[in-house]
Design a protein around this motif. Structure first.
Motif, PDB file in Angstrom:
ATOM      1  N   CYS A 152      -0.973  37.258   4.321  1.00 28.98           N
ATOM      2  CA  CYS A 152      -1.623  37.041   5.618  1.00 28.98           C
ATOM      3  C   CYS A 152      -3.131  36.839   5.499  1.00 28.98           C
ATOM      4  O   CYS A 152      -3.770  36.394   6.452  1.00 28.98           O
TER       5      CYS A 152
ATOM      6  N   ILE B 119      -3.554  29.160   6.292  1.00 29.29           N
ATOM      7  CA  ILE B 119      -2.227  29.172   6.917  1.00 29.29           C
ATOM      8  C   ILE B 119      -2.234  28.209   8.108  1.00 29.29           C
ATOM      9  O   ILE B 119      -3.148  28.248   8.930  1.00 29.29           O
TER      10      ILE B 119
ATOM     11  N   PHE C 192       3.974  30.146  18.555  1.00 28.42           N
ATOM     12  CA  PHE C 192       3.230  31.299  19.081  1.00 28.42           C
ATOM     13  C   PHE C 192       3.306  31.404  20.610  1.00 28.42           C
ATOM     14  O   PHE C 192       2.595  32.218  21.205  1.00 28.42           O
TER      15      PHE C 192
ATOM     16  N   CYS D 106      -5.970  34.936   9.898  1.00 27.23           N
ATOM     17  CA  CYS D 106      -5.225  35.220  11.128  1.00 27.23           C
ATOM     18  C   CYS D 106      -5.788  36.424  11.878  1.00 27.23           C
ATOM     19  O   CYS D 106      -5.963  37.498  11.310  1.00 27.23           O
TER      20      CYS D 106
ATOM     21  N   ILE E 213      -4.361  38.172  14.085  1.00 22.42           N
ATOM     22  CA  ILE E 213      -3.349  39.194  14.376  1.00 22.42           C
ATOM     23  C   ILE E 213      -3.282  40.211  13.230  1.00 22.42           C
ATOM     24  O   ILE E 213      -2.801  41.324  13.380  1.00 22.42           O
ATOM     25  N   LEU E 214      -3.826  39.811  12.084  1.00 24.23           N
ATOM     26  CA  LEU E 214      -3.813  40.682  10.910  1.00 24.23           C
ATOM     27  C   LEU E 214      -4.631  41.947  11.154  1.00 24.23           C
ATOM     28  O   LEU E 214      -5.750  41.871  11.645  1.00 24.23           O
TER      29      LEU E 214
ATOM     30  N   CYS F 299       0.727  43.138   9.843  1.00 23.52           N
ATOM     31  CA  CYS F 299       0.755  42.322  11.057  1.00 23.52           C
ATOM     32  C   CYS F 299       0.777  43.232  12.287  1.00 23.52           C
ATOM     33  O   CYS F 299       1.688  44.042  12.438  1.00 23.52           O
TER      34      CYS F 299
ATOM     35  N   ARG G 228       5.337  37.467  15.456  1.00 23.13           N
ATOM     36  CA  ARG G 228       4.723  36.614  14.431  1.00 23.13           C
ATOM     37  C   ARG G 228       5.349  35.223  14.456  1.00 23.13           C
ATOM     38  O   ARG G 228       6.420  35.045  15.002  1.00 23.13           O
TER      39      ARG G 228
ATOM     40  N   CYS H 240       5.290  32.628   9.339  1.00 21.12           N
ATOM     41  CA  CYS H 240       5.191  34.003   8.864  1.00 21.12           C
ATOM     42  C   CYS H 240       6.565  34.522   8.424  1.00 21.12           C
ATOM     43  O   CYS H 240       6.675  35.299   7.474  1.00 21.12           O
TER      44      CYS H 240
ATOM     45  N   ILE I 235      -4.043  28.656  11.760  1.00 15.96           N
ATOM     46  CA  ILE I 235      -3.269  29.603  12.550  1.00 15.96           C
ATOM     47  C   ILE I 235      -3.979  30.107  13.804  1.00 15.96           C
ATOM     48  O   ILE I 235      -3.356  30.163  14.881  1.00 15.96           O
TER      49      ILE I 235
HETATM   50  S1  SF4 Z   1       0.896  36.533  12.658  1.00 14.29           S
HETATM   51 FE1  SF4 Z   1       1.197  38.405  11.469  1.00 14.29          FE
HETATM   52  S2  SF4 Z   1       2.542  37.816   9.768  1.00 14.29           S
HETATM   53 FE2  SF4 Z   1       1.640  35.924  10.619  1.00 14.29          FE
HETATM   54  S3  SF4 Z   1      -0.179  35.513   9.374  1.00 14.29           S
HETATM   55 FE3  SF4 Z   1      -0.816  36.686  11.196  1.00 14.29          FE
HETATM   56  S4  SF4 Z   1      -0.798  38.818  10.492  1.00 14.29           S
HETATM   57 FE4  SF4 Z   1       0.426  37.634   9.024  1.00 14.29          FE
END
Ligand code: SF4
Length: 196
Positions: A40, A45, A52, A80, A82-83, A93, A99, A103, A171
């Motif tokens: 991640c 990415i 999403f 990302c 969300i990490l 995550c 996700r 992912c 991402i």
């Molecule tokens: S959404 Fe979650 S699993 Fe996907 S890259 Fe971001 S942190 Fe990683």
């Protein structure tokens, strides 16, 4: 298509994939190390807005859409958003249930090369720390072990909404575009309700 219905169709695709991945993991014993999340941190990415939409809808329904939109709009960081690097959970995550498709696929899927041969798409940690299991998995795939194939899942995603699945973005941009889609949808529908 109504937004909720669109989101449900994406989540149905995720559920089917998650089932295939868990069968593949059982057959190969390949697994992510506790608390890893190294994949991640990759700064390159790419994802589609469609994958999403469930997350963006979840943010909207939990009243966090504007806060997240501002964060995504102002960030220059390609990693990302969300990490959660400080998490002590299984992975890093912070929204694991929501996700994206990329992912879920990364680590336990294959892509077909120009000769039509399936090649596993996984991380260097699994390839080195689980080398025997990884080589057995590659051999089993050659002998028709069922493995999720990346482009087949993206084709299924595209069939849900070709417009929102057409382009890949970094991402955080993909997440922001999913959020814009949700915010515009409700702005329009709220306006439509007001006009009635
Ligand atoms: S959404 Fe979650 S699993 Fe996907 S890259 Fe971001 S942190 Fe990683």
């Amino acid at each position: 298509m109504r937004l909720e219905e669109l989101s449900e169709q994406v989540q149905d695709l995720f559920s089917r994939l998650d089932e295939s991945i868990s069968q593949f993991q059982s057959a190969t014993t390949l697994h992510c190390g506790w608390g890893c999340g190294k994949c991640c941190f990759k700064p390159d990415i790419e994802a589609t807005p469609l994958e999403f939409i469930p997350f963006a809808l979840h943010l909207y329904k939990s009243g966090r859409a504007d806060e997240w939109y501002e964060k995504l709009r102002s960030t220059q960081d390609p990693v990302c958003m969300i990490l959660n690097p400080t998490s002590d959970a299984q992975g890093l995550c912070s929204e694991y249930k929501h996700r994206g498709l990329i992912c879920r696929l990364f680590g336990y899927s294959a892509r077909t090369n120009k000769y039509g041969k399936k090649e596993m798409v996984t991380c260097s940690i699994i390839k080195t720390e689980q080398a025997d299991a990884y080589q057995r998995a590659e051999a089993a795939i050659d002998n028709e072990l069922a493995v999720p194939v990346m482009n087949q899942y993206y084709l299924q995603l595209t069939s849900i909404d070709p417009e929102l699945a057409r382009d890949f973005y970094p991402i955080n941009v993909a997440i922001r575009k999913a959020l814009e889609t949700v915010l515009q949808y409700y702005t329009y529908h709220d306006q439509e309700d007001t006009d009635r």
